[in-house]
Structures are given as C-alpha cells and as structure tokens.
Write an enzyme that holds these catalytic residues in place. Structure first.
Site, PDB file in Angstrom:
ATOM      1  N   HIS A 262       5.344  -7.956   3.094  1.00 33.24           N
ATOM      2  CA  HIS A 262       4.742  -6.662   2.761  1.00 33.24           C
ATOM      3  C   HIS A 262       3.238  -6.655   3.050  1.00 33.24           C
ATOM      4  CE1 HIS A 262       4.062  -2.807   1.002  1.00 33.24           C
ATOM      5  NE2 HIS A 262       3.176  -3.311   0.167  1.00 33.24           N
ATOM      6  N   ASP A 264       0.090  -4.987   3.757  1.00 28.80           N
ATOM      7  CA  ASP A 264      -0.510  -3.652   3.748  1.00 28.80           C
ATOM      8  C   ASP A 264      -1.345  -3.461   5.007  1.00 28.80           C
ATOM      9  OD1 ASP A 264       0.398  -2.523   1.296  1.00 28.80           O
ATOM     10  OD2 ASP A 264      -0.905  -3.901   0.226  1.00 28.80           O
ATOM     11  N   ASP A 374       6.762   0.093  -1.332  1.00 25.81           N
ATOM     12  CA  ASP A 374       5.539   0.226  -2.129  1.00 25.81           C
ATOM     13  C   ASP A 374       4.795   1.536  -1.903  1.00 25.81           C
ATOM     14  OD1 ASP A 374       3.510  -0.592  -3.903  1.00 25.81           O
ATOM     15  OD2 ASP A 374       2.307  -1.409  -2.275  1.00 25.81           O
ATOM     16  N   HIS A 578       0.294   3.826   3.062  1.00 23.48           N
ATOM     17  CA  HIS A 578       0.278   4.169   1.646  1.00 23.48           C
ATOM     18  C   HIS A 578      -0.898   3.610   0.844  1.00 23.48           C
ATOM     19  CE1 HIS A 578       2.859   0.416   1.547  1.00 23.48           C
ATOM     20  NE2 HIS A 578       1.957   0.128   0.626  1.00 23.48           N
TER      21      HIS A 578
END
Length: 1002
Positions: A262, A264, A374, A578
């Site tokens: 994950h 970002d 997320d 996000h």
C-alpha cells in the site's frame, strides 16, 4: 499445578528478543564504506555509480531532510565462511517502529543492477547463498533521508514537510555496515517461538492447546544453550515441532494472504520520493518471490508501474517477469488508488480506463476487481461504475475506522444509486498492513460476520503506507500458519481466487444500500482548498477539451489531440490519489499539485481554443460555445449559436443601508451587513428564508480535532461559533443585466470580499468570494437557513445524486454531521425547493430546527476553509477564492443545470454557429463526447439519467453515422448493437441514474 504461564511467556519473550533474534547474524565483520552526498534532487542510478566517493566512518551522521546520500560499500568474505549464506546487514539509523516513514535505501550492484531495499524491517542484503572464502563484496546504496513527519500523537506542526523550509541538519546516525553469516536454523527457531508465543496468547486461558504450547516452549528453552544458540537451535526446534505439526480444525477460518505494501502515491513524502519508494519495495518483493515457492505480491495503481517503467527500467523488467509467472499481481484496475467521493463521474471512468489499458498493454491482463483499501469513504455511484467498467468485485477496509457504528458485514453485496450491486469484501482483520501476528489472525476469525455460511477473509500482508512490503519473517509465519491447531489457516492467494470461492459460499449475500460513509476524516472534504479547486477546474476543462476536439474532428476532420489529452488526464488522475485531493499531505505535495493544476489548466485552455478556432471558422458573428448539456443563455447544448436576450432588467431599491434586488424571477433583500433576510420566488410567491433568520451568514468555528488535524473535524466544533456580521464596506455596482453588492469584512486575522450578484433572467443569487485567510485551527462556513420542511437533501454525486435524511434519529444518521456534494445540494418540500451550487466546494452540513411559530426549517451550510497545522502548518494560508450560488425555487432539474452551468461556463467567440455532435432527449444528459481511446477514430458518447427517474427518447447525431453500439465504460464491446433511424438517430431508454456508453462509427 501452579500458574506458571507468566513465567513461561516472560522467559520465551526475553530469550527470543535478546538471544535468538540477535544470533541470526551473530558472526560479523565490518565493511568498508565511502559516501557521496548529493547537493540537490536525486539522480539516475547510472550517475550515482559514477560519483566521487569519500571515506565514511560508520557511526557518523548523514542526510539532511529530503537529501540523498550514496554509499559505496566494499569487503571480503572471511575464508572460514566458505559455503555459508552470507548477507550484508546495514542499519542506516533505523527506527523499527517507523517503517516507510523515515530513511530508506536501494541497493545496487556495481553494474547498476538493483538488488533490494533497505528499511527498518528489512536491513539485510543477500551476498551469496554459498560464499567463496576470500571473495570480494562490492555494492552501492542509494539512501534517502526522508524526515519523520508522523511522530507519535499528538502530531506537532513541522516545517520539514517541504524541501523549501526543511532543516539542513543531518537526521540519521549509521549504526553498522557489516558482513555476516545468516544462520538459517536460528532464524527458523525464532519464527517457531514467535508464532507459538503469539498463538497461545489468543487461546482460552486454560485450554489444553494453550497449555501444551507453553510446555513445548519451556521444553525447547531448556534445550537451548544461551551461550551457543547456533549449536543448540536444531534440538530446540525439535522440541517445538510437535506443537507446530498439530493440524487446524476442519471448520477453522481461512485467510487468503496477499503480499502488500500500500504505497501512498504521495502523503508525507512528495511524488518524486514515491517513485523511489515503489522502486525500492518492488525490488525487495521480486527478490522475495525468488526466494519462496508460494508467496504472491499484489500492487495496485498503474501509475506506480508506469513510474518504475520510466525511472527504474531494470526493476521494471523484474516486475514484468514476476507478473508473467503469476507471482506479482497487478490489482485494482485504476490509475491510482483514488479518492472516490470528490472526483466527477468522468474522472472515475478515466481512472478505470487508463488503469486497465495500462495493465492490458503491459502485461496482457485485466484486473477483475477494484482494490481500494484506504480511501476515505466510497460514493454510492461506485457500484454501477465498477460493474459497467467490467469489474466483478470490490475490496476495501477503511470503514473499519468508523468512530461510532460498526459496519455489519465483511462479505456482502453493495448496491448503488441505480440499483447495481457489486460483490464486496472488507477484511475482518481490520488492516491493510498485516504482519500475520497471532492477534491479527485471531481477530480475523473472531470478527468475521458471515461465518454461518462463509469461512474466509483476505489479509493484505506487509509494511505499508510508505512502502516496504512483505518480509521473509511474514512468509515464514504464513508457512507455519498454513495448518496449525488453534489458528486460522493462512495461504498465499490471488484475491480473484478468494472472491470466486466467496461468491460460491454466499450466493445470496447480505446487501448494503447507498454510500459507504466513513465516520472519520470528514474534513478531507475541505482541507487544502486550492487542491480541490484545481481538481474541479481541470476535470471540467478536460471534459470540455474532449468535447470540442471531438466536435472539430467530427465536423472539420481536425486531428484529435490524443497524446496531449492522455497526459493531462493522467496528471489530474494522479492528483485524485486519496491523500492528495483530500488535502492530507505535506506542504510539498500540495504546492506541487497546485502548480500542476495551473499547468494542466493552461494546456487544456490552449487545446480548447485550438478546437474552437477550427469549429468557428472565419465567420464574423458573435456566437457562444456551450459545453453544458443544458441550454445556456439560449445557446444550444454542446454546440455554438447566437446567444439570446437576458430578459428583464434588475431593479434596485435601497433600504436601511442595504437593498432589495428584483429581476422578475426573485426578489432578494440584502441587509447593511450583507446578509439575506428574504428571497422570494415570484413564480410561486414562496419565501425561501425563515422570518427572523439571515442567509449568507459566514460563521467561524474553533476547529481542533482530537487527532488527524488535516483529516478530521469532530462534532464538538459546533459548540463554539462566531457569526461574522461586521462589515467594513458595502457598495453597489450596476451593469446591463446585473446588479452586484460588494461586501468587505475583516475578522480575526483575515479579510474577505464578497460580490453578491443578481442577474436578469436568473433565479440565482451568485457569490464570488475572495478571502485573505490567516487563521489557525479555524473552520469557515456559510449558512443558508431555509423555510423548507425537508425530509432529506439531495447531494450530487457521480452521474446522479444521493439522498440523506435531515434528522438524526439513529447513530448512523447522527454520525453524518459533515457530508459530501459535487456541484450542488438540493433541498425541497413538495412544491418548492432551493439549491446551492458551487465551483470548488465539496463539504456541507445540514441541521433541522422547529419552532411553534415557523414549524420545521432546514439550514444548509457550505464548508469553505480550514486551517489545520498538521501535516502542513500553512494550510490554505493566503488568498482563496470561492464561487457559489443560491438558486431559489429550484427543482432537481434546475439544480443539476445550475451546477453544470457554474462549472462549464459558456465561451464567446467570433465565427459561425456550430451544431452539436449529438443531442440527447429531455431527461437524458450527455456527459462526455470524445474519440475512442483505441484511436480507431470512433466517437464515444456517454449519456446518463440524472434525476432518479426513467427516461427515454432518441439520441440524434449531427450527421449520418454508420453504426452505434453500447460498450463498457472503458470502451470494451460491443455489448449491444443499436438500430439506426435515418442514419442519425438511435432510441434510448434509461433506468434511474443509469449510465450508458455508446461507440459510434463515423
């Protein structure tokens, strides 16, 4: 027997941490290190290899914030290590609790081949499986000195979040650069002990299984010589073997593990650092794939694959090979893991279009599901978009963060605003960064809500957010947990396999209808206003650029700017990530985002002007191009014609320092304080403002949430409010067809100017606001009390709207004290309604009041600005602009049209009128007109039903076409061939909120 449980647990825990784990690399010799510190931004690896290196003493400091240091490392394998597995063990100054959030490194061979990353939980580099004594060891480390922004709460403001303001102080102290023997038996012993220790902690206190594990631990430790861990590890493991060989119960929960990081795409680091994070993590994951038989690693975001393809082609080739083997799994089918609440419907379509096209072109595969662990809540339009883009499943876990209400399902069908359903799963482990700890595995089994009929859940396994991914310790745990009594079963598995099995187990899954509202991070609808403003503006400019470019190709044969539009869309899609669009990143990220929005806007404007020039030709008439699917100023939708007249003039009646403005549609009373005390709709005679109240009331709240400053607003912010009534000046400005009241205010440390305009022929009161914002931990809203007994609001979302009740009967409703909108929010009772439209605002709140005199009234407040100090201490400081409108006497059709008009304003040019490429019937809107992404020359026309009712009619093209078919949102098909009438017309019938994509052969 006496209770010896604490004694055994304490003994095993200390021996594991202080004796076994350090003994994995017990035999060490120091390496020789040199370094070269870059003065500026990172450089390509080829240049790094050629730097001039100076001697470096281990134990020295290195790395100013955001700096890069290259280390050159040399050594010799001692002769007595011949045949041993030899590794380099390097500690750049790591804090193991901050994996992904601090310094990191990528190891290269002298020829530039990337090897793997170094991070707090991955400090080793394989040198040789069977070393030759006396051989020379040589490699380089590209080390990034990323500052730790996310300290333990409370989060403190820091200037380290931008290279323009960060400190030159060196941040990290190296601890060791060693060559070491890797003792595999000791390593395995450590995992044996750790897995059993964690398992027993989750078992019933006096269960036989727990007691047997504890006894096995004691027996094993009795056999372990703490002064000769290596020599006695095998005997200790043998004592543990029976406890690890006991199989799981037949009905136990099954966990489908997928390696994960994950990463970002930007957050507490800039985009340029994410590019390197992806390269580091994927290097380690391909290395781990090579060292295991069954491990699979999943990574989403086509953008991240594109980055390593461009910037680290050697790493990318390893990824391609692992994808081909089925071990490295492209997931999600999106360009980035996008926010799904704020992007337009067309932007969401492009997320899927560009993501799936990349995966297909590069790897020959399509993602079957949307992987979004997320994002901060999920739009109720998403189920339809997921299905119509060709996906079969949806995965997230963020709703487990809810403050108040526990979501009732883990595997379920999610139903959207149009009735579409998508099979969905939330991992019952409540994390997307699992370490496969005993607590996590037990939680997954204990919490799983659908266990009566199903028995499986997904576990994304690896260090994430800032990257790092899965470790060999995690794969070792998975091996032990594959079939172990007292534990859920764990196996590495593609999510597609899990979903296929889950669908079979749950042919009639429970259903959740409507938005997946996150009861947290509500302020992300407002933080970093310029980022949100840039997103809204560039989305609409690109939709408009496609329309006019396609129109120019359709009517004049002009060349369609595929490459330019693709590049601009990908930039906008990246910034919908996000943690960018929600405003929750460091200052550097948002500074660059605003700069990129300005660039995209300028280039999109240039494309538009080029197309308009081709379309308008050499004519001399004043015409207006209207990119909205509604008539504007008498101009045809999606075409260009001579504008109509604006209607009656606006009259002004000055009164008590204020004025009354009347244009024959509405009569609006504005006080000397710039507040609206009356707004009468002449068509119905209805008053929109309750007696004794004031609309356009700006309100300033104290805003200091308990945690997550840029993300959260907590309910108690409402307890303290200052109404901004004081006025420095109020003046009138009149022009043909419009009257504007100009109000200036000073408050706290800020100043604000509002231009309040009523135009001829319009039921709207328009607001253009400029704010010189210098607040700290404040929240600015503007309130519109309404004399409307509304049961719900209707807030625009992608391709439609979502209804939310105005009351707080339940905890679910009370938790929605800050909610989202796109271009409008509509409030009505039977026979009368109003709308608030905006050009850059996404957050709003609603309260419901009742008095004996007035009955029920509804107040809507738009959220304008915030001033959190973490992670960007200067959030939104300086000049900010907003445009919004109060549309009086508006139905849902009026609200939709007004919202589009504000975001797609008409353009006046000189030339000849231009017919639209396609005209939709009433009740059906054209959302996009573009040429097909496959560059076939086919036309793509997307239509949707915006009002929540069935609609039908004929879509008419500007000239004869050869064929029309329906296709998926990402232009796959044909799904259905549509019959043509007279070569120009096709019949359409749409259900409420349905989206349909048409491919037109010219």
């Amino acid at each position: 027997m006496h209770d010896d449980i604490p004694l055994t647990v304490g003994r095993a825990t200390r021996v594991l941490r202080e004796r076994i784990q350090p003994a994995v690399h017990a035999r060490r010799v120091p390496l020789e290190v040199a370094f070269a510190e870059l003065p500026g931004e990172p450089i390509p690896p080829g240049e790094g290899l050629a730097l001039d290196y100076a001697p470096f003493e281990v134990g020295s400091v290195w790395g100013a914030a955001w700096g890069t240091t290259w280390f050159s490392v040399r050594g010799t394998v001692p002769p007595e290590w011949a045949g041993k597995r030899v590794e380099a063990v390097i500690d750049l100054g790591f804090d193991v609790e901050r994996t992904g959030f601090q310094c990191e490194g990528l190891v290269y061979l002298p020829d530039g081949t990337p090897v793997k990353s170094l991070n707090p939980r991955n400090q080793w580099v394989r040198i040789a499986d069977a070393a030759a004594g006396g051989e020379t060891v040589e490699f380089l480390v590209e080390a990034a000195a990323n500052p730790v922004i996310l300290e333990h709460h409370p989060f403190l403001p820091t200037q380290e979040g931008d290279i323009l303001t960060s400190s030159p102080k060196r941040l990290y102290t190296t601890r060791h650069f060693d060559l070491a023997v890797f003792d595999a038996e000791v390593f395995e012993l450590g995992l044996d002990v750790e897995v059993l220790l964690e398992l027993q902690a989750e078992l019933p206190e006096s269960s036989p299984r727990r007691m047997r594990i504890l006894q096995a631990l004691d027996d094993a430790l009795d056999l372990l010589d703490l002064q000769d861990i290596s020599g006695t590890a095998a005997a200790s493991r043998a004592a543990l073997a029976p406890a690890l060989a006991s199989p799981a119960e037949a009905s136990t929960h099954e966990i489908s593990a997928v390696g994960h990081a994950h990463i970002d795409s930007a957050w507490l680091w800039p985009v340029r650092e994410t590019i390197r994070k992806v390269a580091r993590t994927t290097s380690s994951m391909t290395d781990l794939i090579g060292e295991t038989d069954d491990f699979v690693y999943g990574m989403s975001s086509a953008q991240q694959y594109a980055w390593i393809k461009e910037h680290r082609p050697e790493v990318y080739e390893k990824v391609r090979a692992a994808v081909a083997e089925g071990r490295f799994l492209p997931l999600g089918g999106m360009w980035v893991e996008s926010d799904t609440v704020m992007p337009t419907g067309e932007a969401m379509v492009r997320q899927f279009l560009y993501g799936q096209r990349f995966f297909e072109e590069e790897f020959g595969i399509r993602s079957k599901g949307v992987w979004l662990p997320d994002s901060f809540g999920y739009s109720p339009a998403l189920p339809q978009l997921i299905r119509r883009a060709g996906f079969e499943w949806f995965f997230t876990q963020k709703i487990s963060w809810n403050q108040v209400n526990r979501f009732p399902h883990h595997t379920f069908a999610w139903e959207g605003i149009d009735g579409s359903r998508i099979f969905s799963h939330f991992p019952s482990m409540d994390t997307y960064n699992s370490q496969l700890s005993g607590a996590e595995v037990a939680k997954a089994s204990r919490q799983f809500r659908e266990s009566r009929r199903a028995n499986g859940s997904i576990a994304p396994v690896g260090w994430g957010d800032g990257g790092g991914g899965t470790t060999r310790e995690m794969t070792g745990k998975a091996k032990r947990l594959a079939d172990l009594e007292g534990s859920a079963k764990v196996r590495w598995e593609h999510p597609d396999e899990f979903f296929d099995r889950a669908k079979h187990q749950l042919p009639q899954p429970p259903v959740w209808v409507g938005e997946l509202y996150l009861e947290l991070h509500r302020a992300t609808l407002t933080s970093q206003h310029k980022t949100k403003q840039g997103n809204r503006r560039t989305e609409h400019l690109l939709i408009e650029a496609e329309l006019w470019a396609a129109s120019a190709a359709f009517w004049t044969g002009a060349e369609y700017p595929y490459d330019e539009l693709d590049a601009l869309w990908k930039q906008v899609l990246l910034q919908q990530f996000h943690d960018i669009l929600p405003g929750s990143s460091i200052a550097w990220v948002h500074r660059e985002a605003v700069e990129q929005y300005e660039r995209v806007a300028a280039e999109a404007e240039a494309l538009i002007q080029r197309s308009l020039a081709a379309l308008a030709g050499e004519g001399t008439e004043t015409i207006v191009f209207n990119a909205s699917p509604y008539d504007q100023r008498g101009v045809i939708p999606l075409g260009a014609s001579v504008p109509g007249q604006d209607g009656d003039a606006v009259t002004v009646e000055e009164t008590g320092g204020g004025c009354i403005l009347d244009n024959g549609w509405v009569r609006v009373t504005i006080t000397a304080e710039g507040l609206i005390t009356s707004a009468i709709d002449h068509r119905t005679g209805r008053e929109a403002i309750p007696a004794g109240t004031e609309a356009n009331l700006l309100q300033l709240h104290q805003d200091f949430p308990n945690m997550w400053d840029a993300w959260d607003v907590d309910r108690f912010y409402r307890n303290r409010v200052d109404d901004l009534r004081a006025v420095e000046s109020l003046t009138l400005e009149q022009e043909p067809g419009a009257v504007t009241v100009i109000v200036t205010r000073a408050f706290s440390r800020s100043r604000l100017t509002q231009r309040i305009t009523v135009r001829a022929g319009s039921p709207a009161v328009e607001f253009a606001q400029s704010t010189d914002w210098h607040e700290t931990e404040k929240f600015l809203k503007v309130a519109f009390p309404l004399d409307i007994q509304a049961e719900h609001t209707a807030a625009e979302t992608q391709f439609g709207y979502t209804k939310r009740v105005t009351h707080t009967n339940t905890s679910w409703e009370a938790a929605k004290f800050e909610t989202s909108m796109h271009r409008f929010v509509h409030v009505e009772e039977p026979g009368f309604g109003v709308a608030l439209t905006t050009d850059s605002t996404y957050g709003y709140d609603v309260t419901r009041d009742s008095t004996p005199e007035q009955g029920v009234t509804t107040t809507v407040r738009l959220s304008l600005l915030r001033a959190p100090r973490f992670p960007d201490p200067e959030t939104d400081q300086g000049e900010q602009t907003h445009r919004y409108a109060f549309v009086i006497g508006a139905g849902i059709e009026d609200a939709t049209a007004a919202g589009l008009a504000m975001n797609l304003p008409p353009r006046q040019v000189t030339g000849s009128p231009v017919a639209p490429v396609a005209q939709a019937p009433g009740g059906i809107l054209v959302s996009a007109v573009k040429l097909a992404a496959d560059r076939s020359g086919d036309l793509i026309v997307r239509v949707y039903e915006p009002y929540g009712r069935r609609a039908s009619g004929s879509l008419v093209f500007g000239r004869a076409v050869s064929a029309v078919s329906t296709v998926s949102l990402i232009e796959d098909g044909p799904l259905e061939q549509l019959p043509l009438v007279d070569g120009r017309e096709v019949a359409l019938s749409l259900t409420p909120f349905e989206v349909r994509t048409l491919r037109v052969s010219l």
